[in-house]
Design a protein around this motif. Sequence first.
Motif, PDB file in Angstrom:
ATOM      1  N   LEU A  40       0.846  -1.190   0.000  1.00  0.00           N
ATOM      2  CA  LEU A  40       0.000   0.000   0.000  1.00  0.00           C
ATOM      3  C   LEU A  40       0.883   1.242   0.000  1.00  0.00           C
ATOM      4  O   LEU A  40       1.886   1.301   0.723  1.00  0.00           O
ATOM      5  CB  LEU A  40      -0.908   0.004   1.237  1.00  0.00           C
ATOM      6  N   ARG A  41       0.504   2.195  -0.826  1.00  0.00           N
ATOM      7  CA  ARG A  41       1.252   3.458  -0.903  1.00  0.00           C
ATOM      8  C   ARG A  41       1.198   4.186   0.436  1.00  0.00           C
ATOM      9  O   ARG A  41       0.307   3.956   1.268  1.00  0.00           O
ATOM     10  CB  ARG A  41       0.647   4.338  -1.985  1.00  0.00           C
ATOM     11  N   MET A  42       2.130   5.104   0.617  1.00  0.00           N
ATOM     12  CA  MET A  42       2.159   5.937   1.817  1.00  0.00           C
ATOM     13  C   MET A  42       2.169   7.400   1.397  1.00  0.00           C
ATOM     14  O   MET A  42       2.811   7.761   0.405  1.00  0.00           O
ATOM     15  CB  MET A  42       3.400   5.621   2.651  1.00  0.00           C
ATOM     16  N   GLY A  43       1.478   8.239   2.134  1.00  0.00           N
ATOM     17  CA  GLY A  43       1.462   9.650   1.816  1.00  0.00           C
ATOM     18  C   GLY A  43       0.487   9.982   0.706  1.00  0.00           C
ATOM     19  O   GLY A  43      -0.480   9.255   0.444  1.00  0.00           O
ATOM     20  N   SER A  44       0.758  11.088  -0.001  1.00  0.00           N
ATOM     21  CA  SER A  44      -0.195  11.643  -0.954  1.00  0.00           C
ATOM     22  C   SER A  44      -0.039  11.124  -2.375  1.00  0.00           C
ATOM     23  O   SER A  44      -0.821  11.490  -3.250  1.00  0.00           O
ATOM     24  CB  SER A  44      -0.066  13.171  -0.971  1.00  0.00           C
ATOM     25  N   VAL A  45       0.931  10.267  -2.658  1.00  0.00           N
ATOM     26  CA  VAL A  45       1.100   9.743  -4.013  1.00  0.00           C
ATOM     27  C   VAL A  45      -0.046   8.798  -4.355  1.00  0.00           C
ATOM     28  O   VAL A  45      -0.689   8.234  -3.468  1.00  0.00           O
ATOM     29  CB  VAL A  45       2.449   9.001  -4.163  1.00  0.00           C
ATOM     30  N   ASP A  46      -0.289   8.617  -5.676  1.00  0.00           N
ATOM     31  CA  ASP A  46      -1.394   7.736  -6.062  1.00  0.00           C
ATOM     32  C   ASP A  46      -1.002   6.266  -6.086  1.00  0.00           C
ATOM     33  O   ASP A  46      -1.857   5.381  -6.099  1.00  0.00           O
ATOM     34  CB  ASP A  46      -1.976   8.144  -7.411  1.00  0.00           C
ATOM     35  N   GLY A  47       0.306   5.971  -6.113  1.00  0.00           N
ATOM     36  CA  GLY A  47       0.754   4.583  -6.074  1.00  0.00           C
ATOM     37  C   GLY A  47       0.508   3.806  -7.344  1.00  0.00           C
ATOM     38  O   GLY A  47       0.694   2.577  -7.365  1.00  0.00           O
ATOM     39  N   LEU A  48       0.088   4.464  -8.406  1.00  0.00           N
ATOM     40  CA  LEU A  48      -0.217   3.767  -9.652  1.00  0.00           C
ATOM     41  C   LEU A  48       1.052   3.243 -10.325  1.00  0.00           C
ATOM     42  O   LEU A  48       2.099   3.872 -10.241  1.00  0.00           O
ATOM     43  CB  LEU A  48      -0.958   4.708 -10.608  1.00  0.00           C
ATOM     44  N   PRO A  49       0.987   2.071 -10.934  1.00  0.00           N
ATOM     45  CA  PRO A  49      -0.192   1.264 -11.262  1.00  0.00           C
ATOM     46  C   PRO A  49      -0.593   0.277 -10.169  1.00  0.00           C
ATOM     47  O   PRO A  49      -1.475  -0.552 -10.381  1.00  0.00           O
ATOM     48  CB  PRO A  49       0.261   0.500 -12.498  1.00  0.00           C
ATOM     49  N   GLY A  50      -0.001   0.354  -9.004  1.00  0.00           N
ATOM     50  CA  GLY A  50      -0.322  -0.575  -7.923  1.00  0.00           C
ATOM     51  C   GLY A  50       0.911  -1.317  -7.459  1.00  0.00           C
ATOM     52  O   GLY A  50       1.975  -1.228  -8.069  1.00  0.00           O
ATOM     53  N   PRO A  51       0.796  -2.068  -6.366  1.00  0.00           N
ATOM     54  CA  PRO A  51       1.974  -2.692  -5.769  1.00  0.00           C
ATOM     55  C   PRO A  51       2.521  -3.847  -6.594  1.00  0.00           C
ATOM     56  O   PRO A  51       1.817  -4.462  -7.392  1.00  0.00           O
ATOM     57  CB  PRO A  51       1.459  -3.187  -4.412  1.00  0.00           C
ATOM     58  N   THR A  52       3.790  -4.119  -6.388  1.00  0.00           N
ATOM     59  CA  THR A  52       4.449  -5.311  -6.918  1.00  0.00           C
ATOM     60  C   THR A  52       4.958  -6.120  -5.733  1.00  0.00           C
ATOM     61  O   THR A  52       5.362  -5.560  -4.720  1.00  0.00           O
ATOM     62  CB  THR A  52       5.628  -4.949  -7.834  1.00  0.00           C
ATOM     63  N   ASP A  53       4.931  -7.431  -5.855  1.00  0.00           N
ATOM     64  CA  ASP A  53       5.381  -8.284  -4.756  1.00  0.00           C
ATOM     65  C   ASP A  53       6.904  -8.328  -4.716  1.00  0.00           C
ATOM     66  O   ASP A  53       7.569  -8.493  -5.745  1.00  0.00           O
ATOM     67  CB  ASP A  53       4.830  -9.698  -4.938  1.00  0.00           C
ATOM     68  N   ALA A  54       7.467  -8.213  -3.522  1.00  0.00           N
ATOM     69  CA  ALA A  54       8.918  -8.124  -3.380  1.00  0.00           C
ATOM     70  C   ALA A  54       9.629  -9.353  -3.935  1.00  0.00           C
ATOM     71  O   ALA A  54      10.593  -9.240  -4.701  1.00  0.00           O
ATOM     72  CB  ALA A  54       9.287  -7.909  -1.916  1.00  0.00           C
ATOM     73  N   TRP A  55       9.159 -10.544  -3.560  1.00  0.00           N
ATOM     74  CA  TRP A  55       9.918 -11.745  -3.935  1.00  0.00           C
ATOM     75  C   TRP A  55       9.671 -12.168  -5.370  1.00  0.00           C
ATOM     76  O   TRP A  55      10.544 -12.759  -6.013  1.00  0.00           O
ATOM     77  CB  TRP A  55       9.695 -12.864  -2.918  1.00  0.00           C
TER      78      TRP A  55
END
Length: 307
Positions: A40-55
């Motif tokens: 999940l993004r933090m702060g005011s950014v939109d975080g697009l296109p969405g999260p990627t899994d670390a591993w």
Amino acid sequence: MDFRIFTEPQQGATYDTLLTVAKATEDLGFDAFFRSDHYLRMGSVDGLPGPTDAWITLAGLARETKRIRLGTLMTAGTFRLPGVLAIQVAQVDQMSGGRIELGLGAGWFEEEHKAYGIPFPKEKIGRLEEQLEIVTGLWATEVGKTFDFHGTYYDLTESPALPKPAQARVPVLIGGHGATRTPRLAGRYADEFNMPFASIEDTERQFGRVRAAAEEAGRPAGALTYSNALVACVGKDDAEVARRAAAIGREVDDLKANGLAGSPAEVVEKIGRYAEAGAQRIYFQILDLDDPDHLELISSRVQSQLA
């Protein structure tokens, strides 16, 4: 001292962007590419296109890079069962030819757990300790033997403890500001202790606690590598520093006080002060992943003077 690039993809990055940054990390002579483990993004950014899994990301990068080490600051212990995590890390280590490092933390960001239906237990440090014992114990079990663990939170019976990593020992990183339990865990399990986003004074104090904890655990304090993670904002002149600070939504004065910001000379001097406090490795937190000139400047004007 060596230097590593540390990214925060939950703020908005595709796998292709991370691949570009990782390849630049390798080409520019940095030691490693690390990423956070958040959904999940933090702060005011939109975080697009969405999260990627670390591993999943690191598995891809393992096949696309040749030299740099790859790892997490930090894998959230709440995201993965320890037996599953041991398998994942061992497999990606094999895929990389033995270049993986595991940063493992308790998990702290409750909102991302709620957003994706991940349980967020109240007691996390006790779970983390069992996770560390299980993951390292599985890797250390001889082929043909089994691993058992019966704890408060996890129970493993006659595990074949497979697969094995390519490395004889995958380096384990532990970090944080906690004054008691964090140093104790690091002193027992860690190959590296990372102090994130901390002043020089707090860094020196925490490194001292970890050194003492290692010795109490029967290990030499020098058995661990000591590192800092700090946001980077370097520019050839004041205007470039200001532009890069604005791009990540930060103030220059704050970055200079709490990170590695300013001219190359200023950043070299600041790193030298962290080195005097005991830092042997620096993670440059790069928040704008679409600015390749920033990495090139850090490589040519900062890393070249201190590596």
